[in-house]
Design an enzyme around this catalytic site. Structure first.
Site, mmCIF file in Angstrom:
data_model
loop_
_atom_site.group_PDB
_atom_site.id
_atom_site.type_symbol
_atom_site.label_atom_id
_atom_site.label_comp_id
_atom_site.label_asym_id
_atom_site.label_seq_id
_atom_site.Cartn_x
_atom_site.Cartn_y
_atom_site.Cartn_z
ATOM 1 N N LYS B 86 30.664 71.439 1.866
ATOM 2 C CA LYS B 86 30.466 71.982 3.209
ATOM 3 C C LYS B 86 29.058 72.550 3.365
ATOM 4 O O LYS B 86 28.379 72.264 4.364
ATOM 5 C CB LYS B 86 31.509 73.076 3.447
ATOM 6 C CG LYS B 86 31.911 73.241 4.875
ATOM 7 C CD LYS B 86 33.160 74.114 4.947
ATOM 8 C CE LYS B 86 33.042 75.198 3.938
ATOM 9 N NZ LYS B 86 34.077 76.091 3.735
ATOM 10 N N THR B 88 26.449 71.793 1.547
ATOM 11 C CA THR B 88 25.531 70.660 1.447
ATOM 12 C C THR B 88 25.434 69.942 2.796
ATOM 13 O O THR B 88 24.346 69.570 3.237
ATOM 14 C CB THR B 88 26.035 69.695 0.354
ATOM 15 O OG1 THR B 88 26.254 70.447 -0.831
ATOM 16 C CG2 THR B 88 25.035 68.609 0.069
ATOM 17 N N ARG B 110 25.919 82.008 4.511
ATOM 18 C CA ARG B 110 26.258 83.251 3.835
ATOM 19 C C ARG B 110 25.387 83.499 2.620
ATOM 20 O O ARG B 110 24.959 82.565 1.959
ATOM 21 C CB ARG B 110 27.721 83.191 3.358
ATOM 22 C CG ARG B 110 28.720 83.395 4.464
ATOM 23 C CD ARG B 110 30.118 83.446 3.907
ATOM 24 N NE ARG B 110 30.608 82.122 3.589
ATOM 25 C CZ ARG B 110 31.675 81.911 2.823
ATOM 26 N NH1 ARG B 110 32.325 82.936 2.287
ATOM 27 N NH2 ARG B 110 32.088 80.684 2.596
ATOM 28 N N LYS B 121 28.911 78.018 -13.992
ATOM 29 C CA LYS B 121 27.784 77.327 -13.379
ATOM 30 C C LYS B 121 28.094 76.844 -11.971
ATOM 31 O O LYS B 121 29.200 76.368 -11.702
ATOM 32 C CB LYS B 121 27.395 76.129 -14.224
ATOM 33 C CG LYS B 121 26.387 76.467 -15.291
ATOM 34 C CD LYS B 121 26.111 75.260 -16.159
ATOM 35 C CE LYS B 121 25.314 75.669 -17.362
ATOM 36 N NZ LYS B 121 23.908 75.268 -17.231
ATOM 37 N N ALA B 341 36.166 85.184 1.786
ATOM 38 C CA ALA B 341 36.788 84.262 2.726
ATOM 39 C C ALA B 341 38.312 84.367 2.729
ATOM 40 O O ALA B 341 38.960 83.680 3.503
ATOM 41 C CB ALA B 341 36.357 82.840 2.407
ATOM 42 N N PHE B 369 36.045 78.177 3.368
ATOM 43 C CA PHE B 369 37.255 77.415 3.059
ATOM 44 C C PHE B 369 37.515 76.306 4.105
ATOM 45 O O PHE B 369 36.585 75.776 4.692
ATOM 46 C CB PHE B 369 38.466 78.340 2.954
ATOM 47 C CG PHE B 369 38.408 79.305 1.803
ATOM 48 C CD1 PHE B 369 37.628 79.049 0.670
ATOM 49 C CD2 PHE B 369 39.147 80.482 1.814
ATOM 50 C CE1 PHE B 369 37.588 79.938 -0.399
ATOM 51 C CE2 PHE B 369 39.114 81.361 0.746
ATOM 52 C CZ PHE B 369 38.330 81.095 -0.357
ATOM 53 N N PHE B 457 30.834 59.678 -1.646
ATOM 54 C CA PHE B 457 30.439 59.620 -3.051
ATOM 55 C C PHE B 457 30.130 58.168 -3.396
ATOM 56 O O PHE B 457 30.564 57.241 -2.687
ATOM 57 C CB PHE B 457 31.584 60.110 -3.950
ATOM 58 C CG PHE B 457 31.982 61.539 -3.713
ATOM 59 C CD1 PHE B 457 31.221 62.387 -2.921
ATOM 60 C CD2 PHE B 457 33.136 62.047 -4.293
ATOM 61 C CE1 PHE B 457 31.595 63.706 -2.718
ATOM 62 C CE2 PHE B 457 33.512 63.360 -4.088
ATOM 63 C CZ PHE B 457 32.752 64.193 -3.302
ATOM 64 N N TRP B 487 23.515 64.330 0.212
ATOM 65 C CA TRP B 487 23.342 64.849 -1.146
ATOM 66 C C TRP B 487 22.293 64.018 -1.885
ATOM 67 O O TRP B 487 21.397 64.557 -2.517
ATOM 68 C CB TRP B 487 24.692 64.825 -1.888
ATOM 69 C CG TRP B 487 24.588 65.381 -3.282
ATOM 70 C CD1 TRP B 487 24.581 66.699 -3.649
ATOM 71 C CD2 TRP B 487 24.440 64.631 -4.505
ATOM 72 N NE1 TRP B 487 24.450 66.829 -5.020
ATOM 73 C CE2 TRP B 487 24.356 65.569 -5.562
ATOM 74 C CE3 TRP B 487 24.372 63.263 -4.798
ATOM 75 C CZ2 TRP B 487 24.221 65.182 -6.894
ATOM 76 C CZ3 TRP B 487 24.224 62.881 -6.126
ATOM 77 C CH2 TRP B 487 24.149 63.836 -7.165
#
Lengths: 634, 634
Positions: B86, B88, B110, B121, B341, B369, B457, B487
Site C-alpha cells: 500500500k 509502495t 504516516r 527487518k 491502526a 490495514f 509481481f 516497485w
C-alpha cells in the site's frame, strides 16, 4: 569569508525583569549568521529551525592545523543549595569578551534535562542579562540529543531482558540456529554485530558451520546473571514511581519478573559517553564496551556481546554533533551533552570544546557543582580523555555562600534569606573565606592559574567585597579576584573579569593530572580524598572491597575515578561547611561506567530520578494563543 | 516565485537492488528546493538538516482562499501478513502523477515507530523504486515528533502517580496551601493550569481565599481511583518486559505500588490527537480533555484536572508542524503522525493533508490495514474531524492475497511461498475475488469512486491480471482497475494508475458518513459490523455493557467509533478469509480516547507493545566508517 561579529545590543531595564521576559524580549540573530561569524562553511552546518543548528565534526579536519584558543573552566566554591551563578558567570564572561572586548569567544555548556523544567521553576540557561536564548529551545527537546540517548539506552535494556528470556527457552543448538540462520542458499553467516564478541572469545573462524559445539555455546549463550544487571531504563521525566519497578509481570513474561528501575536520561552512561567521546568511531567503541552485568561465571557482559552497539551508534549519530545557539548579546554558544554531576563527571562535551577551540580565541566552559567535584573531574577525566590543556580557572564565589561557610544560618530554597546574608557582616564572611582559599589552592595543584569571580548581589557592601578579593589573592594565590555584575548588566558587568582572564591566559601552560592511571583504585581514591577534600583517609564497606577486587580482576582498575559525593560540602557530609577537618571518607559502594571510562565510588545515596512536588511548575506552563508564546516557564 | 518542479531521474537497475541500496544510491534535492517548488515561502519552513523540514501552519492562513486539490485515499483488500504494497503504491502513484504526468502532487503518509526498525527487518518508507528518502531519517528520530509524544505522555503519567501519593499524605487544607500558595505579598492566586478545572466545577471566584472549605476540597482533591487508571507510560522501543510492570517499589514509594505497563509510543492517545487535531488551539483543548481515569465517585478525571495540559501542549508545539521529505523521483512528501491502526485510527495527520490540499492539485494519502479498518476510520473519524471531502479511493490488491482468500495455503512471513501463489491458478484466484468486490462496495457506500490498483509481481500471469480487472469493474463497480509495476519501475510503472485516478477524480463529490454521531454507541457499532464487516450482529461482554452505560452517563456516547479488530479478516477472527458470513462480532471491552475523540471497542486482544526476536535486526545495523553510511537497515 568570515563575517565580522556584530553584538546584539541589550535592552536593559531596571529592576531586572524575569528571565523569560528578558529572553523573549531579546533580538535574535538567525543562527546562520552566528555560524557565518564563526567562519563555519555552509556544508558544516545543519539547521534545526531558525535559531538552532548542529555543527558537523568534519570542521575539525579542515581546521586541524589552527592553534587552539585559550581554554577556561568556570567552577565555584562549595555552593549553597541555591547555586552561586556559575552558568550566569560563564555566559556573562563570554558576553564581555565577545561583545565588549572584541575577542573571538565561544561558550560551551551542558544541555539540561527536560524533567526538572516541569518540576520546580528555574532554567539552566543562565539568568538576568546573561542567558543563552531562546530559553524554551534550550530547556525543551533542543535538537533531540537527550531523546536519542533515551532511545539508545532503552534499546539496550530491552535487548538484555529479551535475551535472558530467549536463552531460558532454547537449547544451545536452537540459539545457534536463530542467531546464525542459514540464508536461502543454505549458507550461515555471522552478523556484523557478532564480530567483537567473536574476537573477545578468540574465535577466528569465519564460517559459523565450522564452530565446535562448545564454541557455538560460548558464542550464543551469554548466561547473564539477572542479579548482576546494573543497566537500568531511562526517561527524561521526573517520575519517582519509576525509581523502583518490577518488569515482566505481563502474562507472556510471567516467571521472568525482575526488580529494576528507571533513572532520568541524563544519568545514563550513554550521556557520559556523549560527553567524553572524541569522534564517531570512538563513540562506537565506547558504546560497545558498556558493561551491563556479568555472566553467571563472572565474565563481564557488554553491549558488543549483545550485538546492539552498532544500532546504538546509529541512534546516536546525529547527537554527537554539537548544538549551536547564542547568548543575549549574540555571541556563539555550544550546548552539548549534560551528564549528571554526581554519578558522572558533570561536564559538557569534548567534541564541542575541541571545535570551539579551533573556531575561537577564548573558550569558556563550565564544570558541575564546586571545584572539588566538577573541576577535579574536568581535569582528571575530561582533559585526560581529550588531551586538551586548560589555561585558566574562574572560581565563582558569593558573599552569601562564604557567610554560610563562616557559620551563617541554614540557606533553604524557597525560604527568605536570614539578615546575616543581606546585612554587612565581616566576621561571618571572614570565617567563611577558607572554603574559597581551599578551592583556589586545589586548582593550583593542577598547575592552572585561578581568577576569582565575585558574583555580587545588591546587598553586598564594598568592605565585604574588598575582604574577599584580598583573601583570594593574598591567601589563596589567585591571579586576580574581580567583582562582577553581569546578572544585572550583561557582558558590561563582567568586563573586569574578562580582562583578568585575558591576563591569566597569557601565563605559560603548566597543567598536570592529580594522579596517574596506573595507581590502584584505592590509591586513586585516597589521593582525591586527601588532596582535594582534605580528608584524613578513606574507609571501604565490604561491598566496596568486593567491587574493587572484582574490577581489578576484570581489568577496569586503570580507569580514572569519578567520585559520587555531595556537592554541598568538601566532605561527604552535606552539613559540614567551610573546610572540614578530621574526617574520613566512607566508600559505600563502587560502580563502573566502562564505556564512558571511569569508576564511580558512592559516598552516600545518590538520587538518579527526581520527583515532582504537589504543585509542579507545569501548573503555570501553557501557550498564550494571542502571542503564540510559551508562558509560565521560569 | 514558485520554482518549476524538476523530477530526479531514477538510476534503475535490474534485478532491483535492496531498498537501502536504492535509497542511498539516489540523488536528493535539498529540501529547500522541494519547498520552493511547492511555493512555500522561506518564513513558512524550518529546516532540520539538509533533507528534512517542518512546515508552519501559518501557510494555511496565506492560502485559505485557494481551492483544495483532489483528495485520494489509498487502501487495500484484506491483506496477507506480508502486506500488499500500500505504501509502495501510494509513493509510486505520486511519482507517476508528479514526475511523469506533470501534475502538482503531494504524498501524505504516516511516520513509523522506531521500535520495529530494530526488531524485524523491513522499513515503512515504501520499497523498490517507490520510496520516501532518506530512509534512515524516515525510520529514525525524523524531527523528534514521536519523542515529543513520549515526553508528553510520560509527564502525564508521572503527574498522576505523584498526585495520588501527595493527596494520600496531605489534609485538604495542606493540599490547598500547596496548590494555591501565597506569594511574597501574602496573595494567593489560581495557576493558569487550574482554570479549566475551576470551570468544570462551576467555581467562578477568582480569589482562592474566597473559596469555601468544600470548594477547596473539590478543587484540590482529585481522589483518583487507582484501579480506574487507563493512562499507561510509553517508550518507542520494542520492550515486551514493560507490557506489565509494577511501579512504586522504591523505598520512598512503598505502600503505593500499582500494576500498570508501557505501550509503544505510537499507541499513545497523544499520537492519535496529533493525527486528528486541526490547529494548536484545538490540540490544547484535546490534550486537556484526555481522560486518564475516574475519581472514586465515578467522575472522569482529565489532563486539565491535573493541571498538566498546557505543559503537554508546550511539549507538542513543534510536533504539530508536518515534516517535509521527498520521494526517489523528487516529489514532495509530508510524513506526519502515525497512530496505531488497531486501537487508534491509523491515519496520518489532518494538518498535513490540509496544507497539502492547498499546495497541490493531487494529494495521495494512505489509511492503515484494509478498507474495512483504515479506510472506514479515514472516512468516519478523520474526514469527520477535518471536514475534508475525499474524491477517490485507490484499493490495492495482489494476486497473492486474492488467492489466499480463495483458499490458498497459509502465508507466513519469512517462509517461502507455496507454488499455488507463484504458478497460474485461475480457480483459486476466482474464489478469492469476492473479498476485493466486498471492499470496493464498502468504499462506494460512502459515495466515493474506486480505482483498483493491482500491485503486480513477476509471477502474475496476464490471464490472472485480466480476471481481477474484470471482476473489479463488472462485479464491484470500480471506475477502473489497473495493473501497476511501480516497485520495479518507479513512477513509470504507475502511469496507467495515475491516469485512472485523474479520471475518477473528475466525478462530482458525493461523500457521506456511514452513521450519524447522534446514534447510540451500540447502533454505531452495529452499523459498522453489518455494513462493513458483513456480520449478522454484535454480542457484548458484561464489561462492555458496563462501559457503554458508563460512557453514556459521562456524555462520551456521541463520539465516533474506532473498531479494534484484526486486519487479517473482514471478521474478528483472523483465520476467516474471503468474505466470511454467518458470524457475530464479539465486543470484549470498550475504551475511550476522549481527547482524540473516539471510542474503541476491543474485539480481541490487541498487542500495544511489540517484542524483539532472538536475533533482532539490530545485529546487522552499524555505521560503515569508510563511507560514513548506515548499513544493515532493511
Amino acid at each position: 569569508m568570515t563575517k565580522e561579529f556584530r553584538p546584539i545590543p541589550l535592552k536593559r531595564k531596571n529592576p531586572v525583569p524575569s528571565d523569560i521576559e528578558i529572553a523573549q524580549d531579546s533580538d535574535l540573530k538567525p543562527i546562520s549568521l552566528v555560524a557565518e561569524e564563526l567562519g563555519l562553511l555552509p556544508d558544516e552546518i545543519e539547521f534545526y529551525g531558525p535559531v538552532k543548528a548542529k555543527v558537523k565534526l568534519d570542521v575539525l579536519d579542515r581546521l586541524k592545523d589552527r592553534p587552539d584558543g585559550i581554554y577556561v573552566d568556570v567552577t565555584a566554591i562549595t555552593p549553597t543549595p541555591l547555586g552561586e551563578g556559575k552558568t550566569t558567570t560563564t555566559v556573562g564572561l563570554s558576553q564581555a569578551l565577545g561583545a565588549h572586548l572584541g575577542k573571538k569567544v565561544m561558550t560551551c555548556i551542558r544541555q539540561p534535562s527536560q524533567g526538572p523544567t516541569f518540576g520546580i521553576k528555574g532554567g539552566a540557561a543562565g539568568g538576568g542579562y546573561s542567558q543563552v536564548i531562546p530559553m524554551e529551545d534550550f530547556n525543551l527537546h533542543l535538537t533531540g540529543d537527550i531523546h536519542a540517548i533515551t532511545a539508545a539506552n532503552n534499546l539496550m535494556a530491552a535487548a538484555i531482558d529479551v535475551r535472558m528470556l530467549h536463552e531460558s527457552e532454547a537449547t544451545d543448538e536452537q540459539l545457534f540456529n536463530r542467531l546464525c540462520p542459514a540464508d536461502k542458499s543454505g549458507k550461515r553467516r555471522f552478523g556484523r554485530g557478532m564480530q567483537n564478541r567473536l574476537k573477545k572469545l578468540g574465535i577466528t573462524k569465519t564460517d559459523p558451520d565450522e564452530l565446535s559445539i562448545e564454541e557455538r555455546k560460548r558464542l550464543c549463550r551469554l548466561d547473564i546473571d539477572p542479579e548482576s544487571i546494573t543497566w537500568r531504563r531511562v526517561v527524561d521525566t521526573n517520575d519517582r514511581f519509576l525509581r523502583g519497578i518490577t518488569v515482566g509481570t505481563g502474562d507472556e513474561e510471567k516467571g521472568h519478573e525482575r526488580n529494576t528501575g528507571f533513572d532520568i536520561t541524563v544519568a545514563s552512561e550513554i550521556m557520559a559517553i556523549l560527553a567524553l567521546t572524541t569522534d564517531l568511531r570512538d563513540m562506537r567503541r565506547r558504546l560497545g564496551e558498556i558493561v551491563v552485568g556479568t555472566s553467571k561465571s563472572g565474565e563481564a557482559i557488554n553491549a558488543d556481546d549483545l550485538g546492539v552497539a552498532g544500532a546504538l551508534t546509529v541512534l546516536m549519530k546525529d547527537a554527537i554533533k554539537p548544538n549551536l545557539m547564542q547568548t543575549l548579546e549574540g555571541t556563539p554558544v555550544f550546548v552539548h551533552a549534560g551528564p549528571f554531576a554526581n554519578i558522572a563527571h558533570g561536564n559538557s562535551s569534548i567534541v564541542a570544546d575541541r571545535i570551539a577551540l579551533k573556531l575561537a580565541d577564548y573558550v569558556i566552559t563550565e564544570s558541575g557543582f564546586g571545584a572539588d567535584m566538577g573541576m577535579e573531574k574536568f581535569f582528571d577525566i575530561k582533559c585526560r580523555a581529550s588531551g586538551l590543556v586548560p589555561n585558566v580557572v574562574v572560581l565563582v564565589a558569593t558573599i552569601r555562600a562564604l557567610k554560610m561557610h563562616g557559620g551563617g544560618p541554614k540557606v533553604v530554597a524557597g525560604k527568605p534569606l536570614d539578615p546575616a546574608y543581606t546585612d554587612e557582616n565581616l566576621e561571618l564572611l571572614k570565617a567563611g573565606l577558607p572554603n574559597m582559599v581551599h578551592h583556589i589552592k586545589t586548582a593550583r595543584k593542577f598547575g592552572v592559574p585561578v581568577v576569582v569571580a565575585v558574583n555580587s548581589f545588591a546587598t553586598d557592601t564594598d568592605a565585604e567585597l574588598a575582604l574577599v578579593r584580598k583573601a583570594a589573592i593574598e591567601e589563596g594565590g589567585a591571579e586576580d579576584a574581580v567583582v562582577c555584575r553581569h546578572w544585572a548588566l550583561g557582558g558590561e558587568g563582567a568586563i573586569d573579569l574578562a580582562r583578568a582572564v585575558i591576563e591569566a591566559g597569557k601565563k605559560p601552560r603548566n597543567f598536570h593530572f592529580l594522579y596517574p592511571l596506573e595507581k590502584s583504585i584505592k590509591e586513586k581514591i585516597e589521593t582525591i580524598a586527601r588532596e582535594v577534600y582534605g580528608a584524613d583517609g578513606v574507609d571501604y564497606s565490604p561491598e566496596a572491597e568486593e567491587r574493587i577486587a572484582s574490577y581489578t580482576r576484570l581489568g577496569f582498575d586503570k580507569l580514572p575515578i569519578c567520585m559520587a559525593k555531595t556537592h554541598l560540602s568538601l566532605s561527604h557530609d552535606p552539613t559540614l561547611k567551610g573546610v572540614p577537618t578530621g574526617f574520613r571518607i566512607p566508600v559505600r559502594d563502587i560502580r563502573a561506567s566502562v564505556g564512558a571510562g571511569f569508576l564511580y565510588p558512592l559516598l552516600g545515596k545518590m538520587s538518579t530520578m527526581p520527583g515532582l512536588p504537589t504543585r509542579p511548575a507545569f501548573y503555570d506552563i501553557d501557550i498564550d494563543f494571542e502571542t503564540g508564546r510559551v508562558v509560565g516557564m521560569f
